[in-house]
Design a protein around this motif. Sequence first.
Motif, PDB file in Angstrom:
ATOM      1  N   LEU A  71      96.255  -1.848  10.959  1.00  0.00           N
ATOM      2  CA  LEU A  71      94.853  -2.473  12.360  1.00  0.00           C
ATOM      3  C   LEU A  71      95.576  -3.215  12.831  1.00  0.00           C
ATOM      4  O   LEU A  71      95.752  -3.793  14.025  1.00  0.00           O
ATOM      5  N   TRP A  72      95.550  -4.605  12.189  1.00  0.00           N
ATOM      6  CA  TRP A  72      96.596  -6.340  12.808  1.00  0.00           C
ATOM      7  C   TRP A  72      97.704  -5.918  13.824  1.00  0.00           C
ATOM      8  O   TRP A  72      97.582  -6.436  15.000  1.00  0.00           O
ATOM      9  N   CYS A  73      98.936  -5.016  13.052  1.00  0.00           N
ATOM     10  CA  CYS A  73      99.435  -4.590  13.712  1.00  0.00           C
ATOM     11  C   CYS A  73      99.910  -4.599  15.191  1.00  0.00           C
ATOM     12  O   CYS A  73      99.984  -4.872  15.920  1.00  0.00           O
ATOM     13  N   ALA A  74      98.792  -3.418  15.178  1.00  0.00           N
ATOM     14  CA  ALA A  74      98.623  -1.925  16.112  1.00  0.00           C
ATOM     15  C   ALA A  74      97.904  -2.920  17.510  1.00  0.00           C
ATOM     16  O   ALA A  74      98.319  -3.014  18.517  1.00  0.00           O
ATOM     17  N   TRP A  75      96.955  -4.124  16.729  1.00  0.00           N
ATOM     18  CA  TRP A  75      96.554  -5.085  17.909  1.00  0.00           C
ATOM     19  C   TRP A  75      96.878  -5.869  18.556  1.00  0.00           C
ATOM     20  O   TRP A  75      97.454  -5.669  19.823  1.00  0.00           O
ATOM     21  N   LEU A  76      98.570  -5.915  17.624  1.00  0.00           N
ATOM     22  CA  LEU A  76      99.100  -7.496  17.863  1.00  0.00           C
ATOM     23  C   LEU A  76     100.149  -5.924  18.821  1.00  0.00           C
ATOM     24  O   LEU A  76     100.637  -6.794  20.504  1.00  0.00           O
ATOM     25  N   LEU A  77     100.938  -4.689  19.307  1.00  0.00           N
ATOM     26  CA  LEU A  77     101.838  -4.239  19.637  1.00  0.00           C
ATOM     27  C   LEU A  77     101.151  -3.728  20.542  1.00  0.00           C
ATOM     28  O   LEU A  77     101.890  -4.163  21.740  1.00  0.00           O
ATOM     29  N   HIS A 112      95.506   5.000  14.542  1.00  0.00           N
ATOM     30  CA  HIS A 112      94.528   3.919  16.450  1.00  0.00           C
ATOM     31  C   HIS A 112      94.286   4.311  17.097  1.00  0.00           C
ATOM     32  O   HIS A 112      94.855   3.750  18.372  1.00  0.00           O
ATOM     33  N   PRO A 113      93.280   5.709  17.301  1.00  0.00           N
ATOM     34  CA  PRO A 113      93.214   5.949  18.571  1.00  0.00           C
ATOM     35  C   PRO A 113      92.270   4.735  19.108  1.00  0.00           C
ATOM     36  O   PRO A 113      91.696   4.931  20.593  1.00  0.00           O
ATOM     37  N   VAL A 114      91.259   4.148  18.903  1.00  0.00           N
ATOM     38  CA  VAL A 114      90.503   3.289  18.968  1.00  0.00           C
ATOM     39  C   VAL A 114      91.170   1.957  19.968  1.00  0.00           C
ATOM     40  O   VAL A 114      91.257   1.252  20.909  1.00  0.00           O
ATOM     41  N   VAL A 115      92.364   1.519  19.372  1.00  0.00           N
ATOM     42  CA  VAL A 115      93.100   0.688  20.084  1.00  0.00           C
ATOM     43  C   VAL A 115      94.202   0.983  20.688  1.00  0.00           C
ATOM     44  O   VAL A 115      94.153   0.421  21.950  1.00  0.00           O
ATOM     45  N   ALA A 116      94.220   1.915  20.832  1.00  0.00           N
ATOM     46  CA  ALA A 116      94.795   2.935  22.137  1.00  0.00           C
ATOM     47  C   ALA A 116      94.066   2.681  23.111  1.00  0.00           C
ATOM     48  O   ALA A 116      94.516   2.127  24.832  1.00  0.00           O
ATOM     49  N   TRP A 117      93.184   3.368  22.826  1.00  0.00           N
ATOM     50  CA  TRP A 117      92.103   3.573  24.231  1.00  0.00           C
ATOM     51  C   TRP A 117      91.700   2.452  24.363  1.00  0.00           C
ATOM     52  O   TRP A 117      92.282   2.071  26.181  1.00  0.00           O
ATOM     53  N   CYS A 118      91.584   1.402  23.595  1.00  0.00           N
ATOM     54  CA  CYS A 118      91.600   0.025  24.248  1.00  0.00           C
ATOM     55  C   CYS A 118      93.064  -1.029  25.047  1.00  0.00           C
ATOM     56  O   CYS A 118      92.584  -1.444  26.177  1.00  0.00           O
ATOM     57  N   GLY A 119      94.089  -0.647  24.740  1.00  0.00           N
ATOM     58  CA  GLY A 119      94.959  -0.655  25.626  1.00  0.00           C
ATOM     59  C   GLY A 119      95.314   0.068  26.459  1.00  0.00           C
ATOM     60  O   GLY A 119      95.911  -1.075  27.690  1.00  0.00           O
ATOM     61  N   ALA A 120      95.071   0.962  26.444  1.00  0.00           N
ATOM     62  CA  ALA A 120      95.195   1.441  27.890  1.00  0.00           C
ATOM     63  C   ALA A 120      94.378   1.183  29.113  1.00  0.00           C
ATOM     64  O   ALA A 120      94.098   0.991  30.833  1.00  0.00           O
ATOM     65  N   LEU A 121      92.737   1.319  28.368  1.00  0.00           N
ATOM     66  CA  LEU A 121      92.289   0.383  29.556  1.00  0.00           C
ATOM     67  C   LEU A 121      92.239  -1.004  30.138  1.00  0.00           C
ATOM     68  O   LEU A 121      92.030  -1.143  31.534  1.00  0.00           O
ATOM     69  N   THR A 122      92.824  -1.848  29.065  1.00  0.00           N
ATOM     70  CA  THR A 122      92.744  -2.969  29.414  1.00  0.00           C
ATOM     71  C   THR A 122      94.263  -2.865  30.357  1.00  0.00           C
ATOM     72  O   THR A 122      94.338  -3.784  31.115  1.00  0.00           O
ATOM     73  N   MET A 123      95.226  -2.360  30.165  1.00  0.00           N
ATOM     74  CA  MET A 123      96.524  -1.680  31.262  1.00  0.00           C
ATOM     75  C   MET A 123      95.358  -1.495  32.793  1.00  0.00           C
ATOM     76  O   MET A 123      96.715  -2.357  33.845  1.00  0.00           O
ATOM     77  N   SER A 124      94.574  -0.502  32.456  1.00  0.00           N
ATOM     78  CA  SER A 124      94.314  -0.540  33.965  1.00  0.00           C
ATOM     79  C   SER A 124      93.740  -1.767  34.658  1.00  0.00           C
ATOM     80  O   SER A 124      93.625  -1.564  35.538  1.00  0.00           O
ATOM     81  N   ALA A 157      89.396   4.331  13.659  1.00  0.00           N
ATOM     82  CA  ALA A 157      90.674   3.996  13.201  1.00  0.00           C
ATOM     83  C   ALA A 157      91.103   4.584  12.039  1.00  0.00           C
ATOM     84  O   ALA A 157      91.857   3.387  11.716  1.00  0.00           O
ATOM     85  N   PRO A 158      90.652   4.767  10.835  1.00  0.00           N
ATOM     86  CA  PRO A 158      91.428   4.632   9.753  1.00  0.00           C
ATOM     87  C   PRO A 158      92.841   5.397   9.597  1.00  0.00           C
ATOM     88  O   PRO A 158      92.532   6.064  10.637  1.00  0.00           O
ATOM     89  N   ARG A 159      93.392   5.160   8.605  1.00  0.00           N
ATOM     90  CA  ARG A 159      95.021   5.403   8.392  1.00  0.00           C
ATOM     91  C   ARG A 159      94.440   6.707   6.874  1.00  0.00           C
ATOM     92  O   ARG A 159      94.210   5.965   6.942  1.00  0.00           O
ATOM     93  N   TRP A 160      95.809   7.401   7.177  1.00  0.00           N
ATOM     94  CA  TRP A 160      95.529   8.856   6.064  1.00  0.00           C
ATOM     95  C   TRP A 160      97.423   9.218   6.420  1.00  0.00           C
ATOM     96  O   TRP A 160      97.790   8.783   6.937  1.00  0.00           O
ATOM     97  N   ASN A 161      97.638   9.354   5.144  1.00  0.00           N
ATOM     98  CA  ASN A 161      99.126   9.850   4.471  1.00  0.00           C
ATOM     99  C   ASN A 161      99.270  10.349   5.701  1.00  0.00           C
ATOM    100  O   ASN A 161     100.361  11.115   5.895  1.00  0.00           O
ATOM    101  N   VAL A 162      98.412  12.054   5.587  1.00  0.00           N
ATOM    102  CA  VAL A 162      99.450  13.055   6.424  1.00  0.00           C
ATOM    103  C   VAL A 162      99.818  13.158   7.923  1.00  0.00           C
ATOM    104  O   VAL A 162     100.779  13.872   8.230  1.00  0.00           O
ATOM    105  N   LEU A 163      99.141  11.815   8.274  1.00  0.00           N
ATOM    106  CA  LEU A 163      99.848  11.790   9.597  1.00  0.00           C
ATOM    107  C   LEU A 163     100.316  10.086   9.952  1.00  0.00           C
ATOM    108  O   LEU A 163     101.194  10.415  10.681  1.00  0.00           O
ATOM    109  N   SER A 164     100.142   9.470   9.191  1.00  0.00           N
ATOM    110  CA  SER A 164     100.872   8.518   9.204  1.00  0.00           C
ATOM    111  C   SER A 164     101.741   7.765   8.647  1.00  0.00           C
ATOM    112  O   SER A 164     102.061   6.587   8.777  1.00  0.00           O
ATOM    113  N   GLY A 165     101.089   8.363   7.040  1.00  0.00           N
ATOM    114  CA  GLY A 165     102.006   8.213   5.645  1.00  0.00           C
ATOM    115  C   GLY A 165     101.320   6.913   5.623  1.00  0.00           C
ATOM    116  O   GLY A 165     102.284   6.465   4.621  1.00  0.00           O
TER     117      GLY A 165
END
Length: 215
Positions: free
Chosen positions: A69-75, A119-131, A201-209
């Motif tokens: 999660l923290w890496c996602a926010w940093l990215l 990390h869908p929530v992080v992605a949406w926050c990033g998109a809104l911030t970009m706007s 935005a939990p992480r899971w094996n089947v999609l993200s490993g």
Amino acid sequence: MDKAMNGDLFDFGSAYVRRALVGFAAVYVVVTIGTCTHITSPLRWAGLLSAFVVLVLIALRLQAAPCGLWCAWLLTACVVAAVALAWWSLPTDGYGVLQSGPATVGGVVAFTLLMVRGHPVVAWCGALTMSAVCVVWSVSRGDGVSAGLNTTLPAYPVLTSIFREVAVVCWVARVGGLRTGSPGVGRERCPTRRWASGFTAPRWNVLSGSEVRLA
């Protein structure tokens, strides 16, 4: 089924995905050079190049492995900063809409990868911030708020579609696991209902490993 068992349902680690990212990078370079031939300032070209390198490195990082999660926010912060750098590197004189396109699409690609990585929530926050940043950039150039919003509006249908498809695919995998009793695609390897509703935005094996943390 094998991909689900290996924690890579979307086959992110495949050569096909890498080639797709390389192809996008090539188009990015071609469009940038083709639309910015009037730019003569080395500093502006340095800004455009730096933004390109950061976006490519982030895309390759997300393609290679899941992140916490923290890496996602940093990215996400790095994506917004890189896109903003590219925008502010464009001169007011001779500006065309296509010039801001490569960086904007690069941001959308990064946020899409981030969403599929869990990390869908992080992605949406990033998109809104970009706007929001794009609006500030547009106003600073005298183009107005609407021009800034129009630059990033195409990101939202893409992210909405990806969010919906990922949720559907994962629930299909989960149902299949429950029916077959396979440990690879059962409950412990799929998002929770809260993720499918877009509230976390939990992480899971089947999609993200990555490891699952059911709330």
